[in-house]
Motif scaffolding. Structure first.
Motif, PDB file in Angstrom:
ATOM      1  N   SER A   1       0.832  -1.206   0.000  1.00 24.13           N
ATOM      2  CA  SER A   1       0.000   0.000   0.000  1.00 24.13           C
ATOM      3  C   SER A   1       0.865   1.254   0.000  1.00 24.13           C
ATOM      4  CB  SER A   1      -0.929  -0.003   1.222  1.00 24.13           C
ATOM      5  OG  SER A   1      -1.820  -1.097   1.195  1.00 24.13           O
TER       6      SER A   1
ATOM      7  N   ASN B   1      -6.480  -4.649  -0.902  1.00 22.06           N
ATOM      8  CA  ASN B   1      -6.450  -3.184  -0.798  1.00 22.06           C
ATOM      9  C   ASN B   1      -5.771  -2.507  -1.979  1.00 22.06           C
ATOM     10  OD1 ASN B   1      -6.880  -4.231   1.955  1.00 22.06           O
ATOM     11  ND2 ASN B   1      -6.860  -2.068   2.505  1.00 22.06           N
TER      12      ASN B   1
ATOM     13  N   ILE C   1      -3.726  -0.187   8.104  1.00 19.55           N
ATOM     14  CA  ILE C   1      -4.346  -0.823   6.945  1.00 19.55           C
ATOM     15  C   ILE C   1      -5.467  -1.749   7.421  1.00 19.55           C
ATOM     16  CG2 ILE C   1      -3.989  -2.363   4.991  1.00 19.55           C
ATOM     17  CD1 ILE C   1      -2.635   0.321   4.653  1.00 19.55           C
TER      18      ILE C   1
ATOM     19  N   ASN D   1     -11.203  -2.848   3.235  1.00 17.22           N
ATOM     20  CA  ASN D   1     -11.953  -1.624   3.503  1.00 17.22           C
ATOM     21  C   ASN D   1     -11.742  -0.641   2.352  1.00 17.22           C
ATOM     22  OD1 ASN D   1     -13.039   0.822   4.552  1.00 17.22           O
ATOM     23  ND2 ASN D   1     -12.611   0.128   6.631  1.00 17.22           N
ATOM     24  N   ARG D   2     -12.800  -0.351   1.627  1.00 17.50           N
ATOM     25  CA  ARG D   2     -12.710   0.545   0.479  1.00 17.50           C
ATOM     26  C   ARG D   2     -12.989   1.997   0.855  1.00 17.50           C
ATOM     27  NH1 ARG D   2      -9.816  -2.271  -3.146  1.00 17.50           N
ATOM     28  NH2 ARG D   2     -10.741  -4.314  -3.570  1.00 17.50           N
TER      29      ARG D   2
ATOM     30  N   HIS E   1     -12.011   3.492   4.189  1.00 16.77           N
ATOM     31  CA  HIS E   1     -10.859   3.993   4.933  1.00 16.77           C
ATOM     32  C   HIS E   1      -9.606   3.334   4.355  1.00 16.77           C
ATOM     33  CE1 HIS E   1     -13.614   5.925   7.644  1.00 16.77           C
ATOM     34  NE2 HIS E   1     -14.197   4.778   7.908  1.00 16.77           N
ATOM     35  N   THR E   2      -8.984   4.027   3.423  1.00 13.80           N
ATOM     36  CA  THR E   2      -7.838   3.494   2.706  1.00 13.80           C
ATOM     37  C   THR E   2      -6.545   4.080   3.267  1.00 13.80           C
ATOM     38  OG1 THR E   2      -7.868   5.272   1.067  1.00 13.80           O
ATOM     39  CG2 THR E   2      -9.261   3.344   0.630  1.00 13.80           C
TER      40      THR E   2
END
Length: 421
Positions: free
Chosen positions: A21, A55, A161, A165-166, A168-169
């Motif tokens: 990420s 993610n 992370i 979760n789309r 809270h990125t």
């Protein structure tokens, strides 16, 4: 879409949920990226455009891997480190339950001889308070010959992370940053802001380290409490989920948690013991964490015992068909790290019950080197709902009875097992 590359380079050590990420965010912000992982299989997968996590998209990984400025490597001797290095390596527990910071040590040693004066090195791995100051920075100093805080910028910024979760990125969730000095903190805050991430500056590295342990220990203790609360409701013939729903209507002073079959994931079952480890060292007591651990460890066994009791009452044990519905540790992800389904399988097997499983995200499930059989398509005697995945077949269609320890479909007046017409 990636921006035009800057002259600055970011090295990311560890390419799991956290590190990948960070690498993608840095690439999207215009940095050149060195992506470092000791696992060559991970690098090969990423070069094929397969993120392996929920993610990050395949398009983002492909863009990162195909950028000519990107270096993907398992050997930092053959790669540029650049202006910033971010360490995102795993910090599990040893078999004896103690913190295992060996990956932090390895990453620090790998970086130390390759960093130049002025480099920013941030540690994101969850760990005990004092790690950055007492372990990480001294290793960097010893290997580089640079003084952390003056010649080298060192900071801690705990990862946040949430797989799957789309909303809270990485770039929308505030980043806590604590530096060895105020200057280190400013440098780290500037870096994360350059990625488009909101920043909260902590008083120091210890406060930043402790904030992460507070976040996850808070959840650990409250999950334990709501699992205990659900058991009390069962004993009193009370609908636990309705009580939680009603309590959740209070607009202040209450945060809802829901019961389940145990506790799982990459952080919550582990992080509290990084806190207790350091607390023990300084002579502080943590009885609430110990009590919560005992409750959480007992839940899979309680689930298996309720199912066994039901099967005995129906004359179906031994030889019953028990189906586990959803075996990953959270909805809509394939992640099996410390999933409570492992404990449920062990507890069922200890009672001479060999379950099968169905999970649209998990093609293979192995516990203690023994595969759990995939669902054969027949009707089970009991379906145990461990995880609710979007689009998964309703358990009522798969079994004659359904036991739902997560509580979301417990009958109003008869929590637990129920017959399906």
């Amino acid at each position: 879409m990636s921006q035009e590359r800057t002259a600055a380079r970011v090295t990311v050590c560890g390419l799991g949920y956290v590190g990948l990420s960070v690498a993608v965010a840095a690439h999207d912000a215009g940095y050149a990226v060195t992506a470092y992982d000791v696992d060559e299989g991970v690098l090969a997968r990423l070069k094929r455009g397969n993120p392996g996590i929920s993610n990050v998209t395949a398009a983002q990984v492909t863009s990162l891997a195909e950028d000519p400025t990107t270096v993907m490597t398992h050997d930092l001797d053959q790669a540029p480190v650049g202006d910033v290095a971010v360490v995102c390596v795993p910090t599990p527990l040893t078999p004896g339950g103690a913190p295992d910071t060996s990956a932090i040590v390895d990453a620090a040693n790998a970086l130390a001889g390759r960093i130049a004066p002025g480099t920013l090195v941030t540690l994101e791995s969850t760990t005990w308070p004092g790690t950055t100051e007492e372990l990480f920075a001294p290793l960097l100093a010893r290997g580089s010959g640079l003084d952390p805080g003056t010649e080298l910028n060192v900071a801690f910024s705990p990862e946040r992370i949430d797989p799957g979760n789309r909303t809270h990125t990485f770039t929308t969730t505030p980043k806590v940053v604590g530096g060895l000095t105020a200057g280190c903190a400013r440098r780290a805050a500037d870096f994360y802001r350059s990625l488009g991430v909101p920043v909260v500056v902590a008083a120091g590295t210890r406060e930043a380290e402790m904030s992460k342990l507070l976040e996850n220990t808070y959840r650990f203790v409250n999950i334990s409490f709501v699992n205990e609360f659900a058991a009390v409701c069962d004993a009193m013939d009370i609908d636990a989920m309705d009580a939680i729903r009603c309590a959740s209507s209070k607009p202040f002073g209450f945060t809802p948690f829901t019961p389940g079959a145990g506790i799982g994931g990459h952080c919550i079952p582990v992080d509290p013991f990084y806190l207790t480890h350091k607390a023990d060292e300084v002579g502080a007591r943590t009885p609430m964490i110990s009590a919560a651990d005992a409750v959480n460890r007992s839940v899979p066994d309680a689930v298996a015992e309720q199912v066994r009791t039901y099967l005995l009452g129906e004359g179906l044990h031994p030889g019953a068909k028990v189906l586990l519905c959803g075996v990953s540790y959270k909805p809509d992800v394939a992640d099996l790290r410390m999933t409570p389904a492992i404990g449920v399988v062990r507890a069922l097997r200890a009672r001479a019950i060999e379950p099968s499983f169905v999970d649209p995200f998990v093609p293979e499930f192995v516990v203690d080197d023994r595969p759990v059989a995939p669902w054969a398509g027949d009707v089970a005697d009991v379906a145990i709902v461990l995880q609710k995945h979007t689009g998964a077949p309703p358990p009522e269609e798969l079994a004659h009875a359904v036991y739902d320890p997560t509580g979301a479909r417990r009958p109003v007046r008869a929590p637990g097992l129920r017959r399906v017409p």
